[in-house]
Design a protein around this motif. Structure first.
Motif, PDB file in Angstrom:
ATOM      1  N   THR A  95       0.733  -1.292  -0.051  1.00 29.11           N
ATOM      2  CA  THR A  95       0.014   0.093   0.141  1.00 29.11           C
ATOM      3  C   THR A  95       0.911   1.162   0.088  1.00 29.11           C
ATOM      4  O   THR A  95       0.448   2.164  -0.858  1.00 29.11           O
ATOM      5  N   VAL A  98       2.914   1.747  -3.267  1.00 29.84           N
ATOM      6  CA  VAL A  98       2.135   2.361  -4.529  1.00 29.84           C
ATOM      7  C   VAL A  98       1.934   3.717  -4.331  1.00 29.84           C
ATOM      8  O   VAL A  98       1.977   4.337  -5.164  1.00 29.84           O
ATOM      9  N   ARG A 103       1.613   3.008  -9.233  1.00 30.34           N
ATOM     10  CA  ARG A 103       1.459   1.520  -9.490  1.00 30.34           C
ATOM     11  C   ARG A 103       2.225   0.910 -10.260  1.00 30.34           C
ATOM     12  O   ARG A 103       3.333   1.571 -10.966  1.00 30.34           O
ATOM     13  N   ARG A 104       2.553  -0.413 -10.278  1.00 31.57           N
ATOM     14  CA  ARG A 104       3.621  -1.067 -10.774  1.00 31.57           C
ATOM     15  C   ARG A 104       3.769  -1.813 -12.014  1.00 31.57           C
ATOM     16  O   ARG A 104       2.426  -1.943 -12.643  1.00 31.57           O
ATOM     17  N   VAL A 109       4.479  -6.526 -10.950  1.00 23.58           N
ATOM     18  CA  VAL A 109       3.468  -7.077 -10.083  1.00 23.58           C
ATOM     19  C   VAL A 109       3.635  -8.646 -10.108  1.00 23.58           C
ATOM     20  O   VAL A 109       3.353  -9.442  -9.322  1.00 23.58           O
ATOM     21  N   VAL A 178      -3.024  -2.931  -7.921  1.00 27.64           N
ATOM     22  CA  VAL A 178      -1.709  -2.214  -8.101  1.00 27.64           C
ATOM     23  C   VAL A 178      -0.976  -2.241  -9.452  1.00 27.64           C
ATOM     24  O   VAL A 178       0.262  -1.824  -9.583  1.00 27.64           O
ATOM     25  N   ALA A 180      -0.223  -1.236 -13.124  1.00 24.47           N
ATOM     26  CA  ALA A 180      -0.212   0.012 -13.831  1.00 24.47           C
ATOM     27  C   ALA A 180      -0.871   0.192 -15.161  1.00 24.47           C
ATOM     28  O   ALA A 180      -1.190   1.116 -15.619  1.00 24.47           O
ATOM     29  N   GLY A 227       3.588   3.828 -15.065  1.00 25.22           N
ATOM     30  CA  GLY A 227       2.356   3.788 -14.674  1.00 25.22           C
ATOM     31  C   GLY A 227       1.807   5.160 -15.036  1.00 25.22           C
ATOM     32  O   GLY A 227       2.237   6.062 -15.438  1.00 25.22           O
ATOM     33  N   PHE A 231      -2.147   6.383  -6.522  1.00 29.27           N
ATOM     34  CA  PHE A 231      -3.529   6.081  -5.931  1.00 29.27           C
ATOM     35  C   PHE A 231      -4.115   7.406  -5.819  1.00 29.27           C
ATOM     36  O   PHE A 231      -3.741   8.197  -5.011  1.00 29.27           O
TER      37      PHE A 231
END
Length: 308
Positions: A95, A98, A103-104, A109, A178, A180, A227, A231
């Motif tokens: 959490t 990110v 995001r990955r 991921v 998570v 992207a 990405g 978030f």
């Protein structure tokens, strides 16, 4: 609460610092005075009729040794309530990572997912259903190592194959949250996520199968892609799995539209707060964006891996 005001549990565990004193599962940063290491101490607070099962599953997890599962060191049953001794893991949760860096990529991921799925398979082999897989139950260590926080209270109503399948579904949603890019544009990882969250629970792959397939994707995937931002949710809320996977075959992706849509079940302690993959979340007011960004810069740090 310090060791000066509380006796040592089992004659060896000191309560050094209380975490979230108002929590239903009181937790302490503690110290094992025999092995001279820092630990997490958490009370096993369950209904009396479920206590025997909770102790049985917690003890089963003390025998699980997996590099991607934070360890359950000990269970002190003569305390009232019983006390579970857990590994102290130093690092940001998924959490926090990110929120800080966005995001990955599909490769990242897949790499994280393969490790967490392997840990989940080890939990399942011990006869335990996790019941709380989510971004805040995964801590990121050095060298791209991921660790899953262990459950130490039973998730009532989840058992056997249905419970294990629910764990795989929760991990699939977590990885999608998570990622992207949309699963249908993410290459080889898309079909794997679709197989993890299939509507028919009997059609879902197992945690072990997910680990193997995600490891293959991690090896084959191209270099990380850029990405599309952090978030959008406020720091006061957990990054739950808010983007349900619509299988790669559908070629579309649905985002969550409302904040705090449902009740989530606890999964793991991240800075003292129990979180899980669950309810949908929504974006904050536009006026809070700068403040949220400032807060994000200060996030991260220590994960106290605790009991669900």
């Amino acid at each position: 609460m310090s060791s000066d005001t509380a006796p040592r549990a089992a004659g060896r565990y000191e309560r050094v610092l209380v975490r979230d004193p108002g929590s239903s599962h009181p937790t302490w940063l503690g110290r094992d005075t025999v092995l001279q290491r820092s630990v997490v101490l958490q009370q096993l607070v369950v209904a009396p009729e479920h206590l025997a099962q909770a102790l049985r599953e917690a003890r089963a997890l003390t025998a699980v040794d997996h590099p991607n599962l934070a360890a359950v060191h000990d269970v002190v049953a003569d305390e009232d309530p019983p006390l579970v001794v857990l590994e102290l893991v130093d690092g940001p949760t998924l959490t926090a990572l990110v929120r800080e860096h966005g995001r990955r990529s599909p490769r990242e991921v897949a790499l994280v997912g393969s490790q967490v799925a392997a840990a989940l398979a080890a939990v399942h082999r011990a006869g335990v259903v996790h019941g709380g897989v989510g971004p805040s139950s995964v801590v990121m260590g050095p060298g791209d190592e991921a660790k899953l926080a262990p459950p130490a209270t039973p998730e009532h109503g989840l058992a056997g194959e249905s419970g294990r399948s629910a764990d795989v579904w929760a991990l699939g949603r977590t990885l999608d949250a998570v990622l992207a890019v949309r699963p249908d544009t993410a290459g080889a990882i898309g079909p794997v996520l679709a197989a993890m969250v299939a509507d028919d629970s009997h059609s879902r792959i197992t945690a072990a199968e997910a680990s193997a397939r995600l490891a293959e994707v991690a090896q084959e995937a191209p270099a990380p892609v850029v990405g599309f931002g952090l978030f959008p949710w406020d720091d006061g809320e957990d990054v739950a799995a808010t983007r349900p996977v619509r299988a790669a075959r559908e070629g579309r992706h649905t985002r969550a539209a409302s904040a705090g849509g449902g009740a989530a079940q606890p999964a793991a302690v991240a800075g003292g707060a129990l979180q899980t993959a669950g309810a949908d979340g929504g974006p904050p007011d536009s006026g809070s964006t700068a403040t949220g960004r400032d807060r994000r810069r200060r996030r991260g740090g220590l994960l106290l891996v605790g009991v669900a």
